[in-house]
Design a protein around this motif. Structure first.
Motif, PDB file in Angstrom:
ATOM      1  N   ASP A  67       0.826  -1.208   0.000  1.00  0.00           N
ATOM      2  CA  ASP A  67       0.000   0.000   0.000  1.00  0.00           C
ATOM      3  C   ASP A  67       0.862   1.262   0.000  1.00  0.00           C
ATOM      4  O   ASP A  67       1.914   1.323   0.660  1.00  0.00           O
ATOM      5  CB  ASP A  67      -0.902   0.023   1.239  1.00  0.00           C
ATOM      6  CG  ASP A  67      -1.884  -1.136   1.257  1.00  0.00           C
ATOM      7  OD1 ASP A  67      -2.008  -1.807   0.225  1.00  0.00           O
ATOM      8  OD2 ASP A  67      -2.513  -1.363   2.307  1.00  0.00           O
ATOM      9  N   TYR A  68       0.414   2.275  -0.768  1.00  0.00           N
ATOM     10  CA  TYR A  68       0.979   3.632  -0.777  1.00  0.00           C
ATOM     11  C   TYR A  68       2.433   3.654  -1.250  1.00  0.00           C
ATOM     12  O   TYR A  68       3.206   4.531  -0.878  1.00  0.00           O
ATOM     13  CB  TYR A  68       0.874   4.280   0.608  1.00  0.00           C
ATOM     14  CG  TYR A  68      -0.440   4.009   1.294  1.00  0.00           C
ATOM     15  CD1 TYR A  68      -1.643   4.077   0.590  1.00  0.00           C
ATOM     16  CD2 TYR A  68      -0.501   3.655   2.638  1.00  0.00           C
ATOM     17  CE1 TYR A  68      -2.851   3.813   1.208  1.00  0.00           C
ATOM     18  CE2 TYR A  68      -1.709   3.389   3.259  1.00  0.00           C
ATOM     19  CZ  TYR A  68      -2.877   3.464   2.538  1.00  0.00           C
ATOM     20  OH  TYR A  68      -4.071   3.190   3.151  1.00  0.00           O
ATOM     21  N   GLN A  69       2.806   2.693  -2.075  1.00  0.00           N
ATOM     22  CA  GLN A  69       4.176   2.623  -2.583  1.00  0.00           C
ATOM     23  C   GLN A  69       4.309   3.449  -3.861  1.00  0.00           C
ATOM     24  O   GLN A  69       3.412   3.498  -4.694  1.00  0.00           O
ATOM     25  CB  GLN A  69       4.535   1.156  -2.874  1.00  0.00           C
ATOM     26  CG  GLN A  69       5.925   0.947  -3.470  1.00  0.00           C
ATOM     27  CD  GLN A  69       6.218  -0.524  -3.695  1.00  0.00           C
ATOM     28  OE1 GLN A  69       5.751  -1.384  -2.947  1.00  0.00           O
ATOM     29  NE2 GLN A  69       6.979  -0.828  -4.727  1.00  0.00           N
ATOM     30  N   LEU A  70       5.456   4.133  -4.000  1.00  0.00           N
ATOM     31  CA  LEU A  70       5.738   4.860  -5.231  1.00  0.00           C
ATOM     32  C   LEU A  70       6.090   3.861  -6.326  1.00  0.00           C
ATOM     33  O   LEU A  70       6.864   2.937  -6.095  1.00  0.00           O
ATOM     34  CB  LEU A  70       6.893   5.839  -5.029  1.00  0.00           C
ATOM     35  CG  LEU A  70       6.641   7.024  -4.095  1.00  0.00           C
ATOM     36  CD1 LEU A  70       7.927   7.833  -3.902  1.00  0.00           C
ATOM     37  CD2 LEU A  70       5.537   7.920  -4.642  1.00  0.00           C
ATOM     38  N   VAL A  71       5.527   4.064  -7.509  1.00  0.00           N
ATOM     39  CA  VAL A  71       5.792   3.170  -8.626  1.00  0.00           C
ATOM     40  C   VAL A  71       6.103   3.990  -9.867  1.00  0.00           C
ATOM     41  O   VAL A  71       5.709   5.148  -9.994  1.00  0.00           O
ATOM     42  CB  VAL A  71       4.592   2.240  -8.912  1.00  0.00           C
ATOM     43  CG1 VAL A  71       4.397   1.250  -7.780  1.00  0.00           C
ATOM     44  CG2 VAL A  71       3.317   3.039  -9.156  1.00  0.00           C
ATOM     45  N   LYS A  72       6.839   3.363 -10.777  1.00  0.00           N
ATOM     46  CA  LYS A  72       7.125   3.938 -12.077  1.00  0.00           C
ATOM     47  C   LYS A  72       6.281   3.222 -13.129  1.00  0.00           C
ATOM     48  O   LYS A  72       5.816   2.113 -12.919  1.00  0.00           O
ATOM     49  CB  LYS A  72       8.614   3.788 -12.414  1.00  0.00           C
ATOM     50  CG  LYS A  72       9.550   4.532 -11.472  1.00  0.00           C
ATOM     51  CD  LYS A  72       9.458   6.032 -11.671  1.00  0.00           C
ATOM     52  CE  LYS A  72      10.490   6.758 -10.827  1.00  0.00           C
ATOM     53  NZ  LYS A  72      10.395   8.226 -10.992  1.00  0.00           N
ATOM     54  N   ARG A  73       6.113   3.868 -14.247  1.00  0.00           N
ATOM     55  CA  ARG A  73       5.365   3.243 -15.323  1.00  0.00           C
ATOM     56  C   ARG A  73       6.026   1.926 -15.729  1.00  0.00           C
ATOM     57  O   ARG A  73       7.233   1.875 -15.986  1.00  0.00           O
ATOM     58  CB  ARG A  73       5.305   4.188 -16.531  1.00  0.00           C
ATOM     59  CG  ARG A  73       4.554   3.618 -17.720  1.00  0.00           C
ATOM     60  CD  ARG A  73       4.486   4.607 -18.848  1.00  0.00           C
ATOM     61  NE  ARG A  73       3.753   4.071 -19.982  1.00  0.00           N
ATOM     62  CZ  ARG A  73       3.514   4.721 -21.124  1.00  0.00           C
ATOM     63  NH1 ARG A  73       3.980   5.965 -21.252  1.00  0.00           N
ATOM     64  NH2 ARG A  73       2.839   4.169 -22.092  1.00  0.00           N
ATOM     65  N   GLY A  74       5.233   0.858 -15.801  1.00  0.00           N
ATOM     66  CA  GLY A  74       5.746  -0.452 -16.171  1.00  0.00           C
ATOM     67  C   GLY A  74       6.129  -1.322 -14.998  1.00  0.00           C
ATOM     68  O   GLY A  74       6.442  -2.508 -15.199  1.00  0.00           O
ATOM     69  N   ASP A  75       6.142  -0.781 -13.774  1.00  0.00           N
ATOM     70  CA  ASP A  75       6.466  -1.598 -12.601  1.00  0.00           C
ATOM     71  C   ASP A  75       5.389  -2.658 -12.397  1.00  0.00           C
ATOM     72  O   ASP A  75       4.193  -2.407 -12.575  1.00  0.00           O
ATOM     73  CB  ASP A  75       6.571  -0.721 -11.346  1.00  0.00           C
ATOM     74  CG  ASP A  75       7.852   0.095 -11.324  1.00  0.00           C
ATOM     75  OD1 ASP A  75       8.697  -0.126 -12.204  1.00  0.00           O
ATOM     76  OD2 ASP A  75       7.993   0.952 -10.434  1.00  0.00           O
ATOM     77  N   LEU A  76       5.831  -3.852 -11.993  1.00  0.00           N
ATOM     78  CA  LEU A  76       4.895  -4.956 -11.793  1.00  0.00           C
ATOM     79  C   LEU A  76       4.064  -4.742 -10.534  1.00  0.00           C
ATOM     80  O   LEU A  76       4.600  -4.490  -9.454  1.00  0.00           O
ATOM     81  CB  LEU A  76       5.670  -6.282 -11.697  1.00  0.00           C
ATOM     82  CG  LEU A  76       4.828  -7.542 -11.474  1.00  0.00           C
ATOM     83  CD1 LEU A  76       3.934  -7.797 -12.682  1.00  0.00           C
ATOM     84  CD2 LEU A  76       5.730  -8.747 -11.212  1.00  0.00           C
ATOM     85  N   ILE A  77       2.744  -4.823 -10.685  1.00  0.00           N
ATOM     86  CA  ILE A  77       1.833  -4.723  -9.551  1.00  0.00           C
ATOM     87  C   ILE A  77       1.423  -6.121  -9.082  1.00  0.00           C
ATOM     88  O   ILE A  77       1.407  -6.417  -7.886  1.00  0.00           O
ATOM     89  CB  ILE A  77       0.585  -3.902  -9.925  1.00  0.00           C
ATOM     90  CG1 ILE A  77       0.995  -2.533 -10.480  1.00  0.00           C
ATOM     91  CG2 ILE A  77      -0.323  -3.741  -8.715  1.00  0.00           C
ATOM     92  CD1 ILE A  77       1.801  -1.685  -9.535  1.00  0.00           C
ATOM     93  N   ALA A  78       1.090  -6.988 -10.014  1.00  0.00           N
ATOM     94  CA  ALA A  78       0.702  -8.363  -9.687  1.00  0.00           C
ATOM     95  C   ALA A  78       0.899  -9.211 -10.933  1.00  0.00           C
ATOM     96  O   ALA A  78       0.907  -8.701 -12.062  1.00  0.00           O
ATOM     97  CB  ALA A  78      -0.745  -8.430  -9.197  1.00  0.00           C
TER      98      ALA A  78
END
Length: 352
Positions: A67-78
């Motif tokens: 939860d509430y993690q910074l992500v970049k475009r293309g980062d794996l979510i699931a």
């Protein structure tokens, strides 16, 4: 009641009525209470909250984010278990290889048919030459028989040779026609094989898309909301597994219709955010909503009643937040805002 009492009661009624009128003028922001500063606390920070959902069904085998993690475009979510989809991709590739092999065989068959046509034409030419020779020999023999220089048996042999040459010519013509029809059949069948190859290629692309879709990735840079995906959870297409909020935000302020006179795009706006105390931010009016907020309500109000009370409507106003301000990164969608517009700006720009 004495005259003095009636005078006092009349004065009290007049004062109460005047006070009521003044209250109404103040509430409706009408002169003499109308000022250049127009303020509303019916305003909020807005942003593009993107809900994340899979396009496929399956069990989640990897959820590397929190939860509430910074992500970049293309980062794996699931990630969904891709074994079935990988096998379907291999199956589609095998079908493509089979279709391409059939198309290659068709090409070889076409070349063979063209070779048979060339052979049939050569045979036809040879049969034609043989018929010409047999015809000449038969005519010569017939002439010699008429002059008693040749026997009847020789004439019969020449006749048989002529008939055989003529039959061979007909056979060669039929063989050429059959070879040409075989070529036409192969050409027509090739179109079907080419369509099968295109269909197989499309199936491979679809299977590749399915394999790629087993990875749910961040569509853009931002911050994750609550991640509801769990390892081992079975999800189907459209199941919400989380959300991502990009950094770009703006403010929507709902001003009363009586506050909009003189307000236009380009005016500067000062606003504070309840969560950040007295810190002030600036922005610029970008555009106005095409209708009042009540027009977008699910349940529309019905004013055609006998007990009508006029209520000032509100118009949503979109405000772009000026960049490079202190603590601007703390502005997140949903925060309450108090926005203020100084209409003296409009008077200055209009030359008043």
């Amino acid at each position: 009641m004495s005259r003095i009492s009636r005078l006092i009661a009349t004065c009290i009624a007049l004062v109460a009525g005047l006070a009521g009128v003044l209250v109404i003028l103040h509430v409706w922001n009408l002169p003499p209470f109308r000022g250049s500063l127009q303020t509303t606390n019916d305003a909020y920070v807005r942003g593009q909250v993107t809900l994340l959902s899979p396009q496929l069904s399956g069990y989640l085998v990897e959820v590397p984010v929190r939860d509430y993690q910074l992500v970049k475009r293309g980062d794996l979510i699931a990630r969904i278990d891709d074994r079935i989809y990988a096998e379907k991709l291999e199956q589609a590739r095998a079908m493509l290889a089979s279709a391409e092999a059939d198309l290659a065989n068709s090409e070889q068959s076409r070349r063979s048919a063209e070779a048979r046509i060339a052979s049939a034409r050569a045979t036809l030419e040879a049969a034609t030459a043989t018929l010409d020779a047999a015809d000449t020999a038969y005519r010569r023999t017939t002439s010699l028989v008429a002059k008693n220089y040749a026997s009847r048996s020789e004439e019969d042999k020449a006749r048989v040779s002529f008939d055989q040459a003529q039959a061979s010519l007909h056979q060669a013509e039929a063989a050429l026609l059959v070879a040409q029809q075989d070529l036409n059949t192969i050409v027509v069948g090739r179109r079907s094989l080419e369509a099968k190859v295109q269909s197989a290629e499309a199936a491979v692309k679809l299977a590749e898309i399915d394999v790629a879709n087993t990875r749910i990735v961040a569509p853009q840079d931002g911050t994750l909301g609550e991640v509801t995906a769990r390892l081992g959870q079975y999800v189907s297409a459209g199941t919400q597994i989380g959300s991502v909020v990009p950094r770009q935000v703006w403010v929507v302020a709902n001003f009363k219709e009586t506050q909009l006179s003189g307000m236009h795009a380009g005016l500067k706006v000062d606003f504070t955010v309840d969560a950040l105390g007295d810190q002030r931010f600036t922005g610029t009016i970008q555009r106005f909503a095409p209708a009042t907020g009540s027009e977008f309500a699910v349940i529309k109000s019905d004013n055609a009643t006998g007990n009508f009370t006029k209520v000032a409507q509100r118009i949503p106003v979109m405000i772009d937040v000026d960049p490079d301000q202190p603590s601007i990164e703390k502005l997140v969608p949903g925060l309450s805002v108090v926005a203020t517009v100084d209409l003296k700006q409009a008077e200055a720009t209009s030359g008043i």
